[in-house]
Design a protein around this motif. Structure first.
Motif, PDB file in Angstrom:
ATOM      1  N   ILE A  21     -41.013  10.055 -87.165  1.00 50.73           N
ATOM      2  CA  ILE A  21     -40.145  10.662 -87.090  1.00 50.73           C
ATOM      3  C   ILE A  21     -39.701  11.321 -85.834  1.00 50.73           C
ATOM      4  O   ILE A  21     -38.510  11.664 -85.429  1.00 50.73           O
ATOM      5  CB  ILE A  21     -40.196  11.945 -88.295  1.00 50.73           C
ATOM      6  N   PRO A  75     -39.547   2.014 -85.932  1.00 49.66           N
ATOM      7  CA  PRO A  75     -38.843   2.973 -86.623  1.00 49.66           C
ATOM      8  C   PRO A  75     -39.773   3.264 -87.976  1.00 49.66           C
ATOM      9  O   PRO A  75     -40.596   2.477 -88.453  1.00 49.66           O
ATOM     10  CB  PRO A  75     -37.621   2.297 -87.279  1.00 49.66           C
ATOM     11  N   PRO A  76     -39.522   4.501 -88.489  1.00 49.30           N
ATOM     12  CA  PRO A  76     -40.597   4.851 -90.020  1.00 49.30           C
ATOM     13  C   PRO A  76     -40.480   3.772 -90.857  1.00 49.30           C
ATOM     14  O   PRO A  76     -41.582   3.809 -91.543  1.00 49.30           O
ATOM     15  CB  PRO A  76     -39.945   6.307 -90.257  1.00 49.30           C
ATOM     16  N   GLU A  77     -39.397   3.264 -91.045  1.00 50.87           N
ATOM     17  CA  GLU A  77     -39.396   2.207 -92.427  1.00 50.87           C
ATOM     18  C   GLU A  77     -40.003   1.139 -91.956  1.00 50.87           C
ATOM     19  O   GLU A  77     -40.306   0.285 -92.968  1.00 50.87           O
ATOM     20  CB  GLU A  77     -37.916   2.169 -92.662  1.00 50.87           C
ATOM     21  N   ASP A 133     -36.206  12.415 -93.422  1.00 49.10           N
ATOM     22  CA  ASP A 133     -37.690  11.915 -93.134  1.00 49.10           C
ATOM     23  C   ASP A 133     -38.174  11.257 -94.252  1.00 49.10           C
ATOM     24  O   ASP A 133     -38.528  10.011 -93.886  1.00 49.10           O
ATOM     25  CB  ASP A 133     -38.116  12.984 -92.715  1.00 49.10           C
ATOM     26  N   ARG A 161     -36.918   7.948 -94.596  1.00 49.07           N
ATOM     27  CA  ARG A 161     -36.776   6.914 -93.556  1.00 49.07           C
ATOM     28  C   ARG A 161     -38.462   6.575 -93.819  1.00 49.07           C
ATOM     29  O   ARG A 161     -38.710   5.391 -93.752  1.00 49.07           O
ATOM     30  CB  ARG A 161     -37.039   7.625 -92.030  1.00 49.07           C
ATOM     31  N   VAL A 162     -39.255   7.042 -93.909  1.00 48.23           N
ATOM     32  CA  VAL A 162     -40.779   6.969 -94.200  1.00 48.23           C
ATOM     33  C   VAL A 162     -41.076   5.952 -95.399  1.00 48.23           C
ATOM     34  O   VAL A 162     -42.004   5.275 -95.544  1.00 48.23           O
ATOM     35  CB  VAL A 162     -41.934   7.911 -94.055  1.00 48.23           C
ATOM     36  N   HIS A 163     -39.990   5.910 -96.573  1.00 47.29           N
ATOM     37  CA  HIS A 163     -40.251   5.435 -97.470  1.00 47.29           C
ATOM     38  C   HIS A 163     -39.396   4.391 -97.685  1.00 47.29           C
ATOM     39  O   HIS A 163     -39.030   3.617 -98.491  1.00 47.29           O
ATOM     40  CB  HIS A 163     -39.731   6.296 -98.928  1.00 47.29           C
ATOM     41  N   GLY A 164     -39.022   3.614 -96.378  1.00 47.65           N
ATOM     42  CA  GLY A 164     -38.434   2.248 -96.270  1.00 47.65           C
ATOM     43  C   GLY A 164     -37.039   2.324 -95.776  1.00 47.65           C
ATOM     44  O   GLY A 164     -36.431   0.940 -95.664  1.00 47.65           O
ATOM     45  N   SER A 165     -36.388   3.160 -95.613  1.00 48.36           N
ATOM     46  CA  SER A 165     -34.809   3.306 -95.408  1.00 48.36           C
ATOM     47  C   SER A 165     -34.381   3.137 -94.033  1.00 48.36           C
ATOM     48  O   SER A 165     -34.965   4.094 -93.177  1.00 48.36           O
ATOM     49  CB  SER A 165     -34.041   4.100 -96.015  1.00 48.36           C
TER      50      SER A 165
END
Lengths: 590, 368
Positions: free
Chosen positions: B65, B88-90, A483, A486-490
């Motif tokens: 998420i 999406p989160p990114e 997670d 994902r939240v940091h850009g991937s």
């Protein structure tokens, strides 16, 4: 063995793949859809179709009845029934013996200061690598008539009589089961801190009471070890095709092999036998669950304190080291000595009265049709299989360790558990059956007798155990790490490559190497599915030995194992040399 | 570590977050139940609630998420989650600090922080500058080469904080980031979170079950229960004017008792419970004769220095006491029940009879 065919399609892309690719361009194919499609074709369809013929021969033109249980009748009578009974008894004895030895080894290695424990740690990987037929062949070369020991002038007839019968077969099955049992029990023992023992002692328990508590806490792993070794033993084909074959002591897997070689091929009976073997393994797993009665024995926590080491006296050290060395000699020493000495004896297997020791077998087999091409072919197949199986296993283990229950997780769990229990020979027969079916051929799937099918069968055979081996490591990866990525850009793929793969890099490498080595020397699938004219090295060894070239055959054995060990060494060297520091550091922590 | 307020970090364009009708079910359990929330740009909002109240689901849905079953989430005027839509989160331009830190163990502290800049178009020179600045800002200037397992729990969470701020996102999410730390470290890191977040100017959403953390950090507090927002207000209003009994109880009480309203006098009521008559404030409109529960804030009680003082007070026996530096907190058993956190500068003895005085402004009556 491969059924006769005029198609020899090595590395040629089958036409149906072109069709699928064309369709894939039109419809959106997600990675998970692709994964499930592959699982469907390599695992679910072949196994389900083959096993269903036991109940419905007419469904696949194998008989007249739509539903019958008559295919099971021969399984429990006559030669099939006797073979099944033999397998059952051998499985139970091997499971108990291997688990007891593994328990003693785990305790000596992890909880004592016995000097020989370090040798054991270094050799456990070699025990995993050695297929059962090579262990059996090592023993055979030493003790057979006009074998190495008789040539050396030793009288070994009584030992041979024991070896060429249930005792010898059981011994080899036990040897092959020890590393599996050890791994399970040792992992549990590592997590069992000394606080449980201390708690028993400070609350008035004697030393023996504390020991009983420890033993109870280890019960799940002991039951697991029993179930695993039992499953391995009854599904083993290596010993069946070597020792039990020459000893005329029939076991179920060899009976299956003979059934598939008979004319006409009795697929319904083979399927019924396979289902019975599968049922036996499932019964073992159920018995394990029942024995534990759903009790939880979670012992590992962040507060677990490492257990203290028991210090032996000199006599204790000598006795325990002696025990470890005896086990090592029996498990590895004798088979290695048997293979190496046989490979260096000129004239072994012939009626010559004069024998000499030299390397001529090696120089001869280097140009042999049973070594060079088969070894190159097996290496290529093993590279493909290991890469494909580990890739799929990584995804499968991720599905199995998903935090939330899902239908795909439950389905995968059931199918992989069932597939782990399926012997390699059943996979091979399932493939022969399914990919020779008329309607499969009508679909354009003309892949029987090709390297493509062999690679798929190898992959399907390796996938269940490889997935299970990765589940433990995968479950240690907290969802929040993905997670966070994902939240940091991937994106999902990038997050997988950046986070999951490096964290399990070492387990992935080990899984890859075990699959590679296992496939390189794999016997039952190779024997039944190799493309005409392209025997894998295991078949090369068998063919060489079948021609009574015992020296040449064992030389091929030794060279193949050396090659497997070389690949293992190169892979570890490359990993240690080129993998980023964090990946290696993480592996060392485990 | 640099002194608070001395940073050279640029301010970002903060995000306005709007959640409308959010619904998320796990089986038959509604984690979010038709949930609405608006977070104004540049504010620090804390969502406070017990386990299972839906706060984690909400923050994870805002992060992308989790997917909502229905309802919408918008950043400014741009919808990011809704029917048939899930950015999406990114792609959401946010950062998050996780409860378990979620540091990647195969990367050094520097690499962990750098990761947040990898997929942004930033020159390598600027990446190095910004990572070093972020590490310096959280007091880890010399520890960039260390791997997570070589850092203490507090240091690991600082790395996670540096990773969150380094890319200067418009929205910062905090998922109970301090719950795994000891009390002293929590306090220090709390101050750092508050100052750093306000320094970069991002909108911040922070979830916790710890009311003291919420009051210390928030511009706005939202109290959640069973997937519903109970109250969204300033910390002062949440404490002094809780919307209902749950909000009052969850934001700190030292005891409660049940009784009947005897009289109503403006904002205050007199409640009889057994022999005791206690004046308190109305938590919601009440009538004479109504059965109520009275909730006592810790600041409502003190031990009277005049044992004969019977004004809004009751007699009880000291069960236990704890030294708190500025004085003593007592646990008193009385006919109203057991009341904790009863303050006195000097200690009473266990078993002593004492008179406990109640400040009507800090006790609230709610209908049963």
């Amino acid at each position: 063995m491969a059924l006769d065919t005029d198609r020899s399609i090595r590395y040629q892309v089958p036409s149906f793949l072109n069709t699928i690719t064309a369709k894939a361009r039109r419809i959106r194919i997600t990675p998970m859809a692709l994964f499930w499609t592959l699982i469907l074709f390599i695992l679910i369809i072949p196994i389900t179709l083959f096993l269903s013929v036991a109940f419905s021969p007419r469904l696949f033109d194998q008989g007249k009845q739509w539903f019958t249980l008559s295919s099971f009748k021969p399984v429990f009578t006559g030669s099939y029934g006797l073979a099944l009974l033999h397998s059952l008894i051998l499985g139970v004895v091997a499971a108990v013996g291997a688990s007891a030895i593994a328990l003693s080894m785990a305790w000596l290695v992890l909880r004592t200061d016995t000097p020989a424990r370090k040798i054991w740690n270094g050799t456990i990987f070699a025990l995993f690598l050695a297929p059962s037929y090579l262990i059996a062949l090592g023993w055979q070369r030493l003790f057979e008539q006009r074998g190495v020991l008789e040539i050396m002038g030793l009288h070994v007839t009584p030992i041979r009589n024991l070896l060429y019968g249930p005792v010898g077969i059981c011994l080899v099955l036990m040897v092959k089961g020890i590393p599996f049992a050890y791994l399970v029990i040792a992992n549990a023992m590592r997590g069992l801190g000394e606080e449980f023992e201390q708690a028993a002692r400070v609350h008035g328990g004697s030393r023996s009471a504390a020991f009983r508590i420890m033993a109870t806490l280890l019960l799940p792993s002991i039951f697991s070890a029993l179930a695993i070794v039992f499953a391995e033993a009854i599904s083993d084909f290596g010993v069946a095709s070597t020792l039990s074959n020459v000893a005329h002591f029939s076991v179920a897997t060899y009976q299956l092999y003979q059934g598939i070689n008979s004319i006409p091929v009795q697929f319904p009976v083979s399927a019924a036998t396979s289902l019975t073997l599968l049922a036996l393994v499932i019964l073992a797993i159920l018995a394990q669950n029942r024995a534990l009665r759903g009790r939880s024995f979670r012992t590992l926590s962040g507060r677990t304190r490492p257990a203290s080491t028991l210090k032996f006296s000199i006599l204790g050290k000598s006795l325990t080291s002696g025990w470890i060395i005896i086990v090592l000699v029996i498990t590895l020493g004798i088979p290695i000595f048997g293979a190496v000495s046989a490979s260096m004896l000129q004239g072994l297997g012939s009626l010559l009265s004069h024998y000499s020791i030299n390397f001529s077998n090696y120089t001869r087999v280097l140009g042999s049709r049973f070594l060079r091409k088969p070894l190159i072919y097996s290496t290529e197949m093993s590279l493909i299989t290991a890469t494909l199986a580990v890739g799929l296993a990584a995804i499968a283990s991720k599905v199995l360790t998903a935090a939330r229950p899902s239908r795909s997780k439950r389905f995968m769990d059931f199918f992989l558990l069932a597939a782990v229990a399926l012997p390699g020979i059943v996979f091979a027969i399932g493939y022969i059956f399914t990919y020779n079916l008329k309607f499969i051929n009508d679909l354009g799937l003309h892949i029987y007798g090709t390297s493509f099918l062999l690679a798929l069968a190898y992959t399907a055979n390796a996938l269940p155990s490889t997935s299970r081996s990765l589940v433990g490591n995968m479950s240690q990866i907290q969802d929040s790490m993905m997670d966070a990525s994902r939240v940091h850009g991937s994106g999902p793929a990038r997050a997988w490559l950046d986070v999951t793969m490096p964290i399990i890099a070492r387990p992935l490498l080990i899984a890859w190497l075990l699959t590679f080595s296992g496939t390189l020397l794999e016997l039952p699938v190779s024997e039944l599915l190799y493309p005409p004219g392209s025997p894998p090295v295991a078949v090369g060894i068998e063919l060489s030995l079948a021609g009574f070239d015992f020296g040449g055959g064992t030389a091929i054995e030794v060279l193949s194992i050396l090659w497997a060990l070389t690949v293992v060494a190169i892979a570890f060297f490359l990993f240690n040399r080129f993998a980023p520091a964090g990946w290696k550091r993480l592996g060392n922590q485990r | 570590m640099e002194a608070i307020g001395e940073s050279t970090m640029n301010k970002v364009q903060p995000q306005r977050v709007e959640v409308r009708g959010a619904q998320k079910n796990y089986g038959s359990l509604a984690a979010l139940d038709n949930f609405d929330l608006t977070i104004e740009p540049g504010t620090f909002t804390v969502l406070l609630g017990p386990s299972g109240s839906g706060k984690s689901t909400l923050i994870r849905s805002i992060a992308g998420i989790e997917r909502l079953d229905s309802g919408t989430i918008s950043f400014g005027t741009q919808p990011i989650s809704g029917p048939g839509l899930h950015l999406p989160p990114e792609k959401r331009d946010l950062a998050m600090v996780f409860q378990d830190y979620a540091l990647w163990p195969h990367m050094s502290a520097y690499e962990n922080v750098e990761y947040a800049l990898r997929r942004r178009k930033v020159s390598s020179e600027e990446v190095a500058n910004r990572v070093n600045e972020a590490l310096e800002r959280v007091g880890l200037a010399g520890k960039g080469a260390n791997y997570p397992f070589q850092l203490s729990g507090g240091e690991q969470q600082r790395v996670a904080l540096a990773r969150a701020i380094v890319a200067r996102p418009s929205l910062l999410l905090f998922d109970e980031p301090l719950s795994n730390l000891d009390a002293d470290l929590r306090e220090r890191l709390r101050v750092e979170i508050a100052t750093l977040t306000r320094e970069i100017g991002a909108t911040a959403l922070y979830i916790t079950h710890d009311q003291s953390e919420a009051f210390a950090l928030a511009d706005t507090i939202g109290v959640l229960r069973s997937g519903k927002l109970q109250q969204l207000d300033t910390p002062e209003n949440i404490y002094q004017k809780p919307a209902n009994r749950f909000v009052a109880a969850f934001t700190g009480i030292s005891g409660s008792f049940q009784g009947t309203v005897e009289s109503v006098d403006g904002e205050e009521v007199t409640v009889r419970s057994g022999q005791a008559q206690i004046r308190c404030r109305m938590g919601s409109p009440l009538n004479v004769g109504e059965s109520v529960e009275v909730l006592l804030r810790p600041s409502a009680t003190s031990i009277s220095t005049h044992p004969s003082d019977d004004h809004n007070s009751f007699t009880g026996q000291v069960l236990d006491l704890a030294y708190r530096g500025r004085g003593y907190e007592h646990v008193i058993e009385c006919e109203l029940g057991v009341i904790s956190s009863v303050f006195a500068v000097t200690a009473a003895k266990r078993g002593d009879k004492v008179r406990v005085r109640i400040d009507p402004r800090n006790c609230l009556a709610f209908p049963l």
